[in-house]
Scaffold this motif. Sequence first.
Motif, PDB file in Angstrom:
ATOM      1  N   GLU A  62      34.511 -47.996 -22.413  1.00 54.02           N
ATOM      2  CA  GLU A  62      34.748 -48.164 -20.967  1.00 54.02           C
ATOM      3  C   GLU A  62      33.719 -49.039 -20.264  1.00 54.02           C
ATOM      4  O   GLU A  62      34.013 -49.678 -19.266  1.00 54.02           O
ATOM      5  CB  GLU A  62      34.847 -46.789 -20.282  1.00 54.02           C
TER       6      GLU A  62
ATOM      7  N   MET B 241      42.358 -44.850 -28.634  1.00 51.36           N
ATOM      8  CA  MET B 241      41.680 -43.728 -27.977  1.00 51.36           C
ATOM      9  C   MET B 241      40.671 -44.239 -26.944  1.00 51.36           C
ATOM     10  O   MET B 241      40.623 -43.757 -25.805  1.00 51.36           O
ATOM     11  CB  MET B 241      40.967 -42.873 -29.035  1.00 51.36           C
ATOM     12  N   ASN B 242      39.877 -45.251 -27.355  1.00 51.75           N
ATOM     13  CA  ASN B 242      38.907 -45.828 -26.411  1.00 51.75           C
ATOM     14  C   ASN B 242      39.611 -46.488 -25.237  1.00 51.75           C
ATOM     15  O   ASN B 242      39.157 -46.415 -24.102  1.00 51.75           O
ATOM     16  CB  ASN B 242      38.027 -46.866 -27.127  1.00 51.75           C
TER      17      ASN B 242
ATOM     18  N   SER C 282      44.525 -36.627 -19.477  1.00 54.20           N
ATOM     19  CA  SER C 282      43.205 -36.409 -18.866  1.00 54.20           C
ATOM     20  C   SER C 282      43.197 -36.262 -17.345  1.00 54.20           C
ATOM     21  O   SER C 282      42.248 -35.733 -16.804  1.00 54.20           O
ATOM     22  CB  SER C 282      42.250 -37.537 -19.255  1.00 54.20           C
TER      23      SER C 282
ATOM     24  N   PHE D 256      40.812 -44.000 -22.565  1.00 54.48           N
ATOM     25  CA  PHE D 256      39.798 -43.243 -21.820  1.00 54.48           C
ATOM     26  C   PHE D 256      39.727 -43.740 -20.374  1.00 54.48           C
ATOM     27  O   PHE D 256      39.468 -44.913 -20.111  1.00 54.48           O
ATOM     28  CB  PHE D 256      38.435 -43.391 -22.491  1.00 54.48           C
ATOM     29  N   GLN D 257      40.001 -42.821 -19.430  1.00 54.86           N
ATOM     30  CA  GLN D 257      39.975 -43.124 -17.992  1.00 54.86           C
ATOM     31  C   GLN D 257      40.834 -44.349 -17.645  1.00 54.86           C
ATOM     32  O   GLN D 257      40.517 -45.117 -16.738  1.00 54.86           O
ATOM     33  CB  GLN D 257      38.527 -43.337 -17.517  1.00 54.86           C
TER      34      GLN D 257
ATOM     35  N   ARG E 171      44.088 -36.393 -26.222  1.00 52.14           N
ATOM     36  CA  ARG E 171      43.236 -35.769 -25.205  1.00 52.14           C
ATOM     37  C   ARG E 171      42.954 -36.729 -24.049  1.00 52.14           C
ATOM     38  O   ARG E 171      42.968 -36.350 -22.878  1.00 52.14           O
ATOM     39  CB  ARG E 171      41.937 -35.356 -25.888  1.00 52.14           C
ATOM     40  N   ASN E 172      42.725 -38.017 -24.393  1.00 51.49           N
ATOM     41  CA  ASN E 172      42.475 -39.015 -23.352  1.00 51.49           C
ATOM     42  C   ASN E 172      43.740 -39.362 -22.575  1.00 51.49           C
ATOM     43  O   ASN E 172      43.680 -39.693 -21.390  1.00 51.49           O
ATOM     44  CB  ASN E 172      41.873 -40.286 -23.965  1.00 51.49           C
TER      45      ASN E 172
ATOM     46  N   LYS F 293      48.421 -46.062 -20.209  1.00 51.62           N
ATOM     47  CA  LYS F 293      48.754 -44.888 -21.027  1.00 51.62           C
ATOM     48  C   LYS F 293      50.237 -44.870 -21.399  1.00 51.62           C
ATOM     49  O   LYS F 293      50.599 -44.589 -22.549  1.00 51.62           O
ATOM     50  CB  LYS F 293      48.383 -43.601 -20.281  1.00 51.62           C
TER      51      LYS F 293
ATOM     52  N   ASN G 235      43.531 -29.138 -21.526  1.00 43.19           N
ATOM     53  CA  ASN G 235      43.957 -30.211 -20.622  1.00 43.19           C
ATOM     54  C   ASN G 235      45.389 -29.976 -20.137  1.00 43.19           C
ATOM     55  O   ASN G 235      45.705 -30.203 -18.967  1.00 43.19           O
ATOM     56  CB  ASN G 235      43.867 -31.565 -21.338  1.00 43.19           C
TER      57      ASN G 235
ATOM     58  N   GLY H  43      41.940 -37.169 -30.367  1.00 42.64           N
ATOM     59  CA  GLY H  43      41.133 -37.773 -29.296  1.00 42.64           C
ATOM     60  C   GLY H  43      41.974 -38.639 -28.376  1.00 42.64           C
ATOM     61  O   GLY H  43      41.802 -38.630 -27.151  1.00 42.64           O
ATOM     62  N   LEU H  44      42.902 -39.399 -28.972  1.00 40.44           N
ATOM     63  CA  LEU H  44      43.809 -40.227 -28.164  1.00 40.44           C
ATOM     64  C   LEU H  44      44.666 -39.337 -27.270  1.00 40.44           C
ATOM     65  O   LEU H  44      44.793 -39.592 -26.055  1.00 40.44           O
ATOM     66  CB  LEU H  44      44.708 -41.069 -29.083  1.00 40.44           C
TER      67      LEU H  44
END
Length: 690
Positions: A456, A493-494, A540, A497-498, A536-537, A504, A582, A533-534
């Motif tokens: 990010e 995944m990165n 979010s 993030f946010q 989860r992001n 998404k 989540n 992880g993906l």
Amino acid sequence: MACLLEAPLRISVLSEVTATSRHYVDRLFDPDPQKVQQGVIDMKNAVIGNNKQKANLIVLGAVPRLLYLLQQSSSSLELRTECAVVLGSLAMGTENNIKSLVDCHIIPALLQGLLCLDLVFIEACLRCLRTVFISPVTPVQLLYTDPTVIPHLMSLLSRSQRTQEYITQIFSHCCKTPEHQTVLFNHGAIQNIAPLLISPSYKVRMQALKCFSVLAYENTQVSMTLVNVLVDGELLSQVFVRMMQRDQPIEMQLTAAKCLTYMCRAGAIRTDDICIVLKTLPCLVRMCSKEHLLEERVEGAETLAYLMEPDVELQRIASTTDHLVAMLADYFKYPSSVSAITDIKRLDHDLKHAHELRQAAFKLYASLGSNDEDIRKKITETENMMDRIVSGLSESSIKVRLAAVRCLHSLSRSVQQLRTSFHDHAVWKPLMKLLQNAPDEVLVMASSTLCNLLLEFSPSKEPILESGVIELLCSLTQSDSPALRVNGIWALMNMAFQADQKVKVEIVRCLGTEQLFRLLSDPDTNVLMKTLGLLRNLLSTRPHIDQIMSSHGKQIMQAVTLILEAEHSIEVKEQTLCILANVADGNTAKELLMTNDDVLQKIKYYMGHSNVKLQLAATFCISNLIWNEEDVQAVVNSDCAHKGQHSSGSQERQDKLREMGFVDILHKLTQASDPNLCDRAKTAMQQYLA
């Protein structure tokens, strides 16, 4: 007309040459043994330094006849020896010559010859075998086909300096796999070869040293044995240290340094041992200076990179030794127009192999900068370094491209470099180009680097997103290579993030639900962890949670249930419970949990689990489900959820969860010895009291 006349001319010249060669072959079939022997001697003199003559004799069938004479017990020892010498000479020609000799089964014939007691004949056979085996076209496995060969070769080591030189050279060229190392080790290679390190013959010492370097490479068993070996009362490691002294030939210094490097990497010698820090490392740095030949500089740099790859302290020492970082910059300028190379052959060789210097420099920079921020800064501030890396990414040599991207990956671990050098030089553009069409080994390293560029805080993230990278990354997740699947999903995944909802939605659309759930059942744990992880992001923020769960909730709950039921690591289950936490944070999504008694029972089970991490994650799920929107206290959880205003219906949820026994469990957890778990349980209990 000229074209028509050319062919007969060629044929006449060829027939003339072949006729001359035919004479030599015909004499091998003479019934008089003396004439046959003289014919072999004349053939030997004719082929010395004459590759064309060698090729002609092979074509005319000299090899099968020479091998026949060599194997006949009726042939005199002198004739058999001369045959071995001629075959050795033929082997010194082109690679095609070697292939022809191997196809004629020269290796088993020569190995059989070693059973003879005559030393001169044995040496001739070994010399020929050595020449055949050091060729890259010879299958080394031919040495190991007959299990009696290696022990017999070991027994011949004591016969003469020549047998020692040839046999150790054969071993060092034919030891290519861990299986080969084991065979040689089990047949006493260390005990038999160690005394040769103090032989009066330089050639024997050198070949013995090369043997130890290939035996020790990535082999803990051999390295651990070597470290305790005594040679004439002196530890082997000290013998190697003496061989690294400046008054020794460069080849010997380098090979001794490789032996100690491999022993160190195999765990037999500590990285802070004096022989590594004060002897091996400085020796290898010395090899990188421009006074050495190209191949010495390449080998020195690559060995040094391997030595310090896992050890940050060695990286720091190397970076301040003899201005190494600046010295490596010369690797990109060689050979220059002012190179002091007077030997035209050497200049021609170096021009053809200059790319090997660039490859070695990139490898060494990658190793140097893999951990320390100050070293990375020093590397990127070296003249035109980032431009050189960018150029390296598009070089014709695949090895240079791989080394350049490895260097870029090493530097991409730095937040500072991602924000400055990487942004200033727009390295993401050539990196993306490299990802379009590259072999797997390059793709793995390039996609690893891309993962870091998508963090990010990286300014490259936005332009990469705009370049349409999502489709490329989704295709990587379908690769047969676990490493590529991991990197593809890691980058996504990165990216998630946010991220904006638009990004998404595009990730989910492009990846497809089938592939997402296929990845959730991937046999590789790293792939599974990054997929969780993906997910989860993606889940979010509350609107995103509700939207994704409204369209894919059923499949997600199904996948989560399967993971919680299966035999997975604590880390995998913790990540899965955090996804549920989540989901429990959504406005409408939490109802998917409340109506799924099976999942609720699993959460209850993990609240009482023996592992605190799982208890904590499960407690977060319940905390989110019972949250009372009238309570103004914020619940903070950086790991599992982002809190704010909650939907109504908390009373009904609280009642159901009380009936299922969750309140009793929370009450017990308020007495937990872990302070985080205790606080989380108390906060959840306050919701009931409120």
